[in-house]
Design an enzyme around this catalytic site. Sequence first.
Site, PDB file in Angstrom:
ATOM      1  N   ASP A  11      -8.225  -5.179   7.317  1.00 16.10           N
ATOM      2  CA  ASP A  11      -7.652  -6.498   6.991  1.00 16.10           C
ATOM      3  C   ASP A  11      -6.139  -6.328   6.859  1.00 16.10           C
ATOM      4  O   ASP A  11      -5.536  -6.777   5.907  1.00 16.10           O
ATOM      5  CB  ASP A  11      -8.270  -7.071   5.711  1.00 16.10           C
ATOM      6  CG  ASP A  11      -7.999  -6.208   4.481  1.00 16.10           C
ATOM      7  OD1 ASP A  11      -7.742  -4.991   4.645  1.00 16.10           O
ATOM      8  OD2 ASP A  11      -8.040  -6.733   3.358  1.00 16.10           O
ATOM      9  N   ASP A  16      -3.013  -0.830   4.694  1.00 20.92           N
ATOM     10  CA  ASP A  16      -3.774  -0.614   5.932  1.00 20.92           C
ATOM     11  C   ASP A  16      -2.855  -0.083   7.027  1.00 20.92           C
ATOM     12  O   ASP A  16      -3.243   0.811   7.790  1.00 20.92           O
ATOM     13  CB  ASP A  16      -4.396  -1.921   6.415  1.00 20.92           C
ATOM     14  CG  ASP A  16      -5.274  -2.608   5.400  1.00 20.92           C
ATOM     15  OD1 ASP A  16      -6.492  -2.667   5.615  1.00 20.92           O
ATOM     16  OD2 ASP A  16      -4.731  -3.105   4.393  1.00 20.92           O
TER      17      ASP A  16
END
Length: 324
Positions: A11, A16
Amino acid sequence: MAQKLLLIDTDCGIDDAQAIMMALAEPTVKVVGITCCFGNTTVDYVCQNVVKVLSVCERSEIQVFRGACCPLVGGKNDFTDHFGTDGLGDVLEDRDSEVWKDKIQKEHAALAMIRLASENQGKISLVAVGPLTNLAMAVRLDPTFPLNLKDLYIMGGNMEGKGNMTPCAEFNFVMDPESAYVVLEEYLCPTHIATWEFTCRNTLPWDFFEDMVNQDTAAAKFMKLITSKCWAFSKTFGENNRDVHFGQGFVPYDSFAVAACIDQRTVTDSIQCPVRVELQGSLGRGMLALDPTNMLNKSHSASVMKSCDQTKFCKLLMASLNQP
């Protein structure tokens, strides 16, 4: 030596992005695809963020797949601005451009997962660093999908009932508790979990963060930019947290799962036991429950990480921004 095959489900927020760059920088790893899910921001922003990260790292040949835009059950959950409204700190100037859309594959993320695992049976490690909606959809479409994976690494959940979105639940799991439940009940492949408490108890000094983002590379300059105005990367973030174990340094949450996949020696201790995600209750919904005595009488268990070799982990982190 053959490269490890990684499929990353994300996501894509700032943490990330860091985790993806760690995988891209590791010479023993080949990223076979990146699947996108809602979470830190909308799934369209997530797709755009992944395309941007791949461009910065000069790895645009890696295919990107759009996946779930909301939880498996119920309506859309509210997004947080932990990493900015766009997931990457709200500092990028090309947000109005739609060029990124041409970089997204037409195949849905869940279908891509199934296909890639079928084409590489027993060889792909799936690393999930967002809500687990795409994974739940994949096993619902093809119950044999998890059996085609080599293993699964998850950043999410908790081991002590301490949460960061609710009193008892961690963000990735509480954004879609039903999907987290499905995955941890139905994925019988070896499963490794980096919980929220585990990541927070392995915080890194801000001096290390400064050294990392001040390397003279495109990746480091990009990371320095996207963290420049983000509250989550402020040294005062978490100062008022009453638990001394949390919020006292730089926490690259998702990178712990990627690092464990790349080199299992980064995890120095873990507990192997059955687990289950709680779906009921105003406080407990989304909480990960550990069951060391197997009172649930489950036939499979997960490896829940407890401690980390920070020297090995920091080496991987530093290398992640030393590109191109």
